[in-house]
Design a protein around this motif. Structure first.
Motif, PDB file in Angstrom:
ATOM      1  N   PRO A 147      61.498 -15.080  54.893  1.00  0.00           N
ATOM      2  CA  PRO A 147      61.098 -15.740  53.538  1.00  0.00           C
ATOM      3  C   PRO A 147      61.568 -15.296  52.350  1.00  0.00           C
ATOM      4  O   PRO A 147      62.161 -13.400  52.395  1.00  0.00           O
ATOM      5  N   LYS A 148      62.281 -15.541  51.404  1.00  0.00           N
ATOM      6  CA  LYS A 148      62.822 -14.776  50.088  1.00  0.00           C
ATOM      7  C   LYS A 148      61.754 -15.391  49.342  1.00  0.00           C
ATOM      8  O   LYS A 148      60.893 -16.049  48.935  1.00  0.00           O
ATOM      9  N   VAL A 149      61.504 -14.190  48.544  1.00  0.00           N
ATOM     10  CA  VAL A 149      60.600 -14.187  47.639  1.00  0.00           C
ATOM     11  C   VAL A 149      60.631 -13.552  46.258  1.00  0.00           C
ATOM     12  O   VAL A 149      61.530 -12.110  46.279  1.00  0.00           O
ATOM     13  N   ASP A 150      60.189 -14.024  45.134  1.00  0.00           N
ATOM     14  CA  ASP A 150      60.383 -13.663  43.541  1.00  0.00           C
ATOM     15  C   ASP A 150      59.225 -13.865  43.037  1.00  0.00           C
ATOM     16  O   ASP A 150      57.899 -14.747  43.078  1.00  0.00           O
ATOM     17  N   LYS A 151      58.592 -12.381  42.772  1.00  0.00           N
ATOM     18  CA  LYS A 151      57.381 -12.523  41.494  1.00  0.00           C
ATOM     19  C   LYS A 151      58.246 -12.790  40.350  1.00  0.00           C
ATOM     20  O   LYS A 151      59.018 -12.741  39.246  1.00  0.00           O
ATOM     21  N   LEU A 152      57.524 -13.714  39.791  1.00  0.00           N
ATOM     22  CA  LEU A 152      57.143 -13.837  38.438  1.00  0.00           C
ATOM     23  C   LEU A 152      57.011 -13.021  37.168  1.00  0.00           C
ATOM     24  O   LEU A 152      56.794 -12.589  37.265  1.00  0.00           O
ATOM     25  N   ARG A 153      57.757 -13.223  36.277  1.00  0.00           N
ATOM     26  CA  ARG A 153      57.733 -12.272  35.241  1.00  0.00           C
ATOM     27  C   ARG A 153      56.404 -12.152  34.856  1.00  0.00           C
ATOM     28  O   ARG A 153      55.482 -13.161  34.818  1.00  0.00           O
ATOM     29  N   HIS A 154      56.471 -11.256  34.015  1.00  0.00           N
ATOM     30  CA  HIS A 154      55.158 -10.554  33.106  1.00  0.00           C
ATOM     31  C   HIS A 154      54.427 -11.911  31.996  1.00  0.00           C
ATOM     32  O   HIS A 154      54.873 -12.344  31.601  1.00  0.00           O
ATOM     33  N   TYR A 155      53.346 -12.140  31.962  1.00  0.00           N
ATOM     34  CA  TYR A 155      53.031 -13.442  31.246  1.00  0.00           C
ATOM     35  C   TYR A 155      52.400 -12.701  30.038  1.00  0.00           C
ATOM     36  O   TYR A 155      51.419 -13.672  29.567  1.00  0.00           O
ATOM     37  N   PHE A 156      51.731 -12.002  29.876  1.00  0.00           N
ATOM     38  CA  PHE A 156      51.079 -11.696  28.399  1.00  0.00           C
ATOM     39  C   PHE A 156      50.923 -12.224  27.778  1.00  0.00           C
ATOM     40  O   PHE A 156      49.881 -11.808  27.045  1.00  0.00           O
ATOM     41  N   ASN A 157      52.230 -12.663  27.277  1.00  0.00           N
ATOM     42  CA  ASN A 157      52.298 -13.174  25.837  1.00  0.00           C
ATOM     43  C   ASN A 157      52.829 -14.218  26.029  1.00  0.00           C
ATOM     44  O   ASN A 157      53.491 -15.150  25.120  1.00  0.00           O
ATOM     45  N   HIS A 158      52.205 -15.423  26.762  1.00  0.00           N
ATOM     46  CA  HIS A 158      52.290 -16.044  27.393  1.00  0.00           C
ATOM     47  C   HIS A 158      51.084 -17.172  26.239  1.00  0.00           C
ATOM     48  O   HIS A 158      50.100 -16.553  26.860  1.00  0.00           O
ATOM     49  N   PRO A 159      51.833 -18.313  25.607  1.00  0.00           N
ATOM     50  CA  PRO A 159      50.398 -18.468  25.032  1.00  0.00           C
ATOM     51  C   PRO A 159      49.061 -18.987  25.753  1.00  0.00           C
ATOM     52  O   PRO A 159      47.767 -18.856  25.615  1.00  0.00           O
ATOM     53  N   GLY A 160      49.241 -19.608  26.934  1.00  0.00           N
ATOM     54  CA  GLY A 160      48.067 -19.837  28.296  1.00  0.00           C
ATOM     55  C   GLY A 160      47.462 -18.687  28.556  1.00  0.00           C
ATOM     56  O   GLY A 160      46.188 -18.797  29.180  1.00  0.00           O
ATOM     57  N   PHE A 161      47.469 -17.526  28.528  1.00  0.00           N
ATOM     58  CA  PHE A 161      47.240 -16.393  28.330  1.00  0.00           C
ATOM     59  C   PHE A 161      46.816 -15.679  27.053  1.00  0.00           C
ATOM     60  O   PHE A 161      45.605 -15.753  27.961  1.00  0.00           O
ATOM     61  N   LEU A 162      47.155 -15.980  26.193  1.00  0.00           N
ATOM     62  CA  LEU A 162      46.798 -15.743  25.241  1.00  0.00           C
ATOM     63  C   LEU A 162      45.274 -16.328  24.196  1.00  0.00           C
ATOM     64  O   LEU A 162      44.508 -16.343  23.970  1.00  0.00           O
ATOM     65  N   GLU A 163      45.662 -18.030  24.443  1.00  0.00           N
ATOM     66  CA  GLU A 163      44.614 -18.739  24.078  1.00  0.00           C
ATOM     67  C   GLU A 163      42.855 -18.270  24.597  1.00  0.00           C
ATOM     68  O   GLU A 163      42.095 -18.138  24.042  1.00  0.00           O
ATOM     69  N   PRO A 164      42.930 -18.200  25.849  1.00  0.00           N
ATOM     70  CA  PRO A 164      41.667 -18.417  26.613  1.00  0.00           C
ATOM     71  C   PRO A 164      41.244 -17.363  25.730  1.00  0.00           C
ATOM     72  O   PRO A 164      39.596 -16.969  25.839  1.00  0.00           O
ATOM     73  N   MET A 165      41.428 -15.874  25.617  1.00  0.00           N
ATOM     74  CA  MET A 165      41.617 -14.539  25.044  1.00  0.00           C
ATOM     75  C   MET A 165      40.937 -14.836  23.172  1.00  0.00           C
ATOM     76  O   MET A 165      40.388 -14.044  23.275  1.00  0.00           O
ATOM     77  N   ILE A 166      42.398 -15.549  22.655  1.00  0.00           N
ATOM     78  CA  ILE A 166      40.963 -15.586  21.926  1.00  0.00           C
ATOM     79  C   ILE A 166      40.660 -16.484  21.172  1.00  0.00           C
ATOM     80  O   ILE A 166      39.419 -15.994  20.493  1.00  0.00           O
ATOM     81  N   ASP A 167      40.064 -17.193  22.066  1.00  0.00           N
ATOM     82  CA  ASP A 167      38.852 -18.112  21.723  1.00  0.00           C
ATOM     83  C   ASP A 167      37.632 -17.068  22.391  1.00  0.00           C
ATOM     84  O   ASP A 167      36.563 -17.604  21.650  1.00  0.00           O
ATOM     85  N   GLY A 168      37.687 -16.420  23.368  1.00  0.00           N
ATOM     86  CA  GLY A 168      36.805 -15.253  23.488  1.00  0.00           C
ATOM     87  C   GLY A 168      36.158 -14.439  23.087  1.00  0.00           C
ATOM     88  O   GLY A 168      35.281 -14.330  22.338  1.00  0.00           O
ATOM     89  N   VAL A 169      37.014 -13.917  21.997  1.00  0.00           N
ATOM     90  CA  VAL A 169      37.062 -12.957  20.599  1.00  0.00           C
ATOM     91  C   VAL A 169      36.230 -13.963  20.116  1.00  0.00           C
ATOM     92  O   VAL A 169      35.027 -13.308  19.256  1.00  0.00           O
ATOM     93  N   LEU A 170      36.246 -15.392  19.717  1.00  0.00           N
ATOM     94  CA  LEU A 170      35.882 -15.476  18.603  1.00  0.00           C
ATOM     95  C   LEU A 170      34.497 -16.294  18.780  1.00  0.00           C
ATOM     96  O   LEU A 170      33.723 -16.137  17.830  1.00  0.00           O
TER      97      LEU A 170
END
Length: 375
Positions: A147-170
């Motif tokens: 099959p042809k396989v494509d890796k998704l781009r880095h997501y470190f700065n996607h809001p869906g990755f950031l918001e849970p971490m913000i809530d965790g710190v709070l």
């Protein structure tokens, strides 16, 4: 029923992770997989093995991946996205090659890959790509349709990755005693890697002075610290710190180590610290041992109040982010105009890794290996 979403040309998503033992008898075989071809001393293997045995010989990462799979299935179904999700590991069952065989047997021919690593580095990106290439080569040698396989781009700065971490710190700040809360320092933690590897992480134009690896983590730390200040009215000092160092002591690695940092902050009169593991998708063994065990023991020795905030794990916002990333990549493949979703100063990452991006230390066969090849 929600309107159907279309991820064409892709017909499946593969969750690609590190893997881990699920019982005492699996620890040594797992570590042999991880270190195959690396020449790691037996003493180091025994030390790492003790970490697992402290938790019954079970790594939490597999259960956490199962929870993420459930979250992805639910989010996709709730939003009308017909994209089957599979799971494969680099170093333990379900093995990547076996999962790809299953996908081929199921007729999957265009596959998106979500790696459980959000940042640029050899061990966090390129090694996953090498493992995928090795598995696909195995399938080709077996006469299977590759099959042809494509890796998704880095997501470190996607809001869906950031918001849970913000809530965790709070939440961690709120859990501190009131008399030390406002003075608490934020220690944003990630996996240490050799400075030479950090300097060459990301595209060639980003190489030097920590490369993309350090720059991406600093951007995430700033975003979280800024959000905490906006939501609490308190400007907490912060620093990027490192954990999980391994390897020869004469090789320079990224510093400061989290335990050294706690000692320094205590000596400086800081009343409390929140440890935020921004470099990790889930609470796997390195988080449980290096932060929840070693770092908390150091803090207790110092008499320093600490809290450890949660990782993203299977948060529904992260599952939604994966859906958005999949649809974004599908639109790109179909020639559509796409505005990638990303916060901070660095913008969205590339879909195709450029030449010279995150090179290995030296040319070698792309064997399955440790999460850090420098262990």
């Amino acid at each position: 029923m929600p309107d159907a979403l279309d991820a064409t040309p892709y017909d499946a998503l593969l969750l690609l992770s590190f893997g881990g033992p699920e019982g005492p008898d699996e620890v040594v075989p797992f570590l042999e997989n991880v270190t195959r071809g690396r020449g790691i001393p037996k003493e180091r293997l025994k030390e790492v093995g003790r970490h697992y045995f402290l938790f019954g010989g079970i790594s939490p990462i597999n259960d956490q991946n199962r929870a993420l799979l459930d979250a992805l299935h639910k989010d996709f179904a709730d939003h009308g996205l017909d994209l089957p999700v599979y799971w494969g590991n680099r170093n333990w069952a379900p093995y990547l090659t076996d999962t790809l065989r299953e996908m081929v047997a199921d007729g999957r021919r265009r596959i998106l890959v979500l790696a459980t690593s959000a940042y640029a580095s050899y061990s966090g990106c390129r090694q996953y790509r090498e493992n995928l290439a090795d598995s696909l080569a195995t399938l080709e040698a077996e006469g299977l349709e590759v099959p042809k396989v494509d890796k998704l781009r880095h997501y470190f700065n996607h809001p869906g990755f950031l918001e849970p971490m913000i809530d965790g710190v709070l939440e961690s700040l709120a859990d501190l005693p009131e008399d030390v809360r406002d003075g608490a320092h934020l220690a944003f933690s990630t996996h240490s890697i050799p400075t030479a590897a950090a300097d060459s992480s990301g595209p060639v134009e980003d190489h030097g002075d920590g490369g993309a690896y350090v720059a991406q983590h600093l951007d995430v730390a700033r975003l979280i610290a800024d959000a905490v200040r906006e939501r609490t009215g308190v400007d907490h000092p912060w620093q990027l710190v490192y954990q999980s160092r391994s390897g020869a002591p004469q090789i320079p690695w990224l510093e400061p180590d989290i335990c050294d940092h706690l000692e320094e902050r205590h000596a400086a009169g800081v009343p409390a610290v929140v440890m935020a593991p921004i470099g990790f998708v889930s609470d796997h063994m390195e988080v449980l041992y290096d932060l929840d065990t070693e770092a908390k023991a150091k803090a207790e020795e110092l008499g320093l109040p600490v809290r450890r905030s949660a990782t993203v794990g299977a948060d529904p916002r992260f599952a939604a982010a994966v859906r958005e990333l999949a649809l974004e990549r599908a639109a790109v493949e179909n020639g559509g105009q796409v505005t990638p979703c990303a916060l901070g100063a660095l913008g969205a990452g590339h879909n195709l890794c450029p030449v010279g991006c995150c090179p290995a230390r030296a040319p070698r066969p792309a064997a399955a290996g440790a999460d850090s090849p420098y262990a």
